[in-house]
Design a protein around this motif. Structure first.
Motif, PDB file in Angstrom:
ATOM      1  N   GLN A 251     117.603  81.004 -77.111  1.00  0.00           N
ATOM      2  CA  GLN A 251     117.361  79.757 -77.823  1.00  0.00           C
ATOM      3  C   GLN A 251     116.690  78.754 -76.878  1.00  0.00           C
ATOM      4  OE1 GLN A 251     118.118  79.792 -81.116  1.00  0.00           O
ATOM      5  NE2 GLN A 251     118.846  81.892 -80.773  1.00  0.00           N
ATOM      6  N   ALA A 252     116.272  77.627 -77.433  1.00  0.00           N
ATOM      7  CA  ALA A 252     115.697  76.559 -76.624  1.00  0.00           C
ATOM      8  C   ALA A 252     116.757  75.935 -75.722  1.00  0.00           C
ATOM      9  CB  ALA A 252     115.081  75.496 -77.533  1.00  0.00           C
TER      10      ALA A 252
ATOM     11  N   TRP B 282     104.638  84.596 -76.084  1.00  0.00           N
ATOM     12  CA  TRP B 282     104.777  83.335 -75.360  1.00  0.00           C
ATOM     13  C   TRP B 282     103.948  82.253 -76.035  1.00  0.00           C
ATOM     14  CZ3 TRP B 282     108.190  85.305 -72.035  1.00  0.00           C
ATOM     15  CH2 TRP B 282     108.016  86.614 -71.578  1.00  0.00           C
ATOM     16  N   SER B 283     104.544  81.100 -76.329  1.00  0.00           N
ATOM     17  CA  SER B 283     103.783  80.079 -77.039  1.00  0.00           C
ATOM     18  C   SER B 283     104.189  78.654 -76.698  1.00  0.00           C
ATOM     19  CB  SER B 283     103.914  80.275 -78.556  1.00  0.00           C
ATOM     20  OG  SER B 283     105.276  80.164 -78.960  1.00  0.00           O
TER      21      SER B 283
ATOM     22  N   ALA C 249     114.279  83.047 -70.996  1.00  0.00           N
ATOM     23  CA  ALA C 249     114.604  81.624 -71.029  1.00  0.00           C
ATOM     24  C   ALA C 249     113.566  80.862 -71.838  1.00  0.00           C
ATOM     25  CB  ALA C 249     114.691  81.052 -69.617  1.00  0.00           C
ATOM     26  N   LYS C 250     114.022  79.787 -72.455  1.00  0.00           N
ATOM     27  CA  LYS C 250     113.149  78.933 -73.263  1.00  0.00           C
ATOM     28  C   LYS C 250     113.537  77.476 -72.984  1.00  0.00           C
ATOM     29  CE  LYS C 250     111.442  78.473 -78.018  1.00  0.00           C
ATOM     30  NZ  LYS C 250     110.058  78.825 -77.668  1.00  0.00           N
ATOM     31  N   PRO C 251     113.094  76.917 -71.868  1.00  0.00           N
ATOM     32  CA  PRO C 251     113.520  75.567 -71.492  1.00  0.00           C
ATOM     33  C   PRO C 251     113.113  74.474 -72.475  1.00  0.00           C
ATOM     34  CG  PRO C 251     112.616  76.735 -69.601  1.00  0.00           C
ATOM     35  CD  PRO C 251     112.302  77.558 -70.804  1.00  0.00           C
ATOM     36  N   THR C 252     112.009  74.672 -73.196  1.00  0.00           N
ATOM     37  CA  THR C 252     111.442  73.614 -74.035  1.00  0.00           C
ATOM     38  C   THR C 252     111.686  73.894 -75.514  1.00  0.00           C
ATOM     39  OG1 THR C 252     109.698  73.340 -72.385  1.00  0.00           O
ATOM     40  CG2 THR C 252     109.334  72.304 -74.519  1.00  0.00           C
TER      41      THR C 252
ATOM     42  N   GLY D  52     106.702  74.278 -86.638  1.00  0.00           N
ATOM     43  CA  GLY D  52     105.962  75.412 -87.171  1.00  0.00           C
ATOM     44  C   GLY D  52     105.998  76.649 -86.290  1.00  0.00           C
ATOM     45  N   THR D  53     106.608  76.579 -85.098  1.00  0.00           N
ATOM     46  CA  THR D  53     106.713  77.744 -84.227  1.00  0.00           C
ATOM     47  C   THR D  53     108.154  78.240 -84.216  1.00  0.00           C
ATOM     48  OG1 THR D  53     107.091  76.345 -82.279  1.00  0.00           O
ATOM     49  CG2 THR D  53     104.820  76.977 -82.774  1.00  0.00           C
TER      50      THR D  53
END
Length: 205
Positions: free
Chosen positions: A29-30, A71-72, A180-183, A188-189
């Motif tokens: 998750q973020a 990755w986006s 990991a997803k720090p942000t 829409g993503t």
């Protein structure tokens, strides 16, 4: 090979795969990361999902995996991780290397954290901007840890870490993969990041 060693999860309630698995997937998750930075404000984050095998530092020789994902979002990342859950000074030390999305592009990112974390980025060995093969290897001559990008038959050196294998032979280390997803994702993503790993290898003596 270390196929007899059990996989374990940190920061996840998922069921670990079988010890012989070489392909797996992590979903994160973020607001997850592995990062440490002096302040003010001081930042210490260690909440990213990690799938690892635990072993004595002295037996580690080599780890390799291929990582890919869509990755986006800024700082989306995943790859290999090498952790000393308790080092000689009582702190947690670690190295991570994988793909990280930065300024709209995929990079091979490497971070090493002794007291604090540093960060380096290169663009080499990436396939289609979303996949790379990475390797951590002990140098028997120098007693250091080398990080390579594997591009076909070529191993491209991207970092030498001189201190992490000198913590004491009987110290425990975790060797595995992370996502990991720090942000937070933009509107829409996808609100989560799914990272695929294949070709996992772990060599010990």
């Amino acid at each position: 090979m270390a196929s007899h060693l059990a996989f374990k999860f940190a920061n996840s309630k998922e069921t670990p795969p079988s010890p012989s698995s070489t392909t797996f997937q992590l979903t994160t998750q973020a607001s997850t990361d592995i990062w440490r930075k002096p302040g003010p404000p001081e930042i210490q984050t260690f909440n990213a999902p990690i799938l690892y095998k635990s072993l004595p530092l002295s037996v580690f020789q080599r780890a390799r995996v291929t990582v890919s994902a869509p990755w986006s979002t800024l700082y989306d990342q995943g790859g290999l991780v090498f952790i000393l859950p308790e080092s000689s000074d009582g702190s947690r030390k670690w190295i991570k290397s994988g793909i990280e999305f930065y300024q709209g592009e995929a990079y091979v990112s490497t971070v090493a954290a002794d007291r604090w974390a540093d960060w380096s980025l290169v663009q080499t060995g990436l396939r289609g901007g979303r996949e790379v093969t990475l390797e951590f290897e002990r140098s028997p001559e120098e007693g250091t840890l080398w990080i390579y990008v594997v591009d076909g038959e070529k191993k491209i050196p991207v970092r030498e870490v001189t201190w992490i294998l000198s913590e004491g032979d009987e110290k425990e280390c975790w060797v595995g993969v992370y996502a990991a997803k720090p942000t937070e994702s933009s509107k829409g993503t996808e609100p989560e990041l799914v990272v695929d790993f294949k070709g996992w290898e772990l060599d010990v003596v």
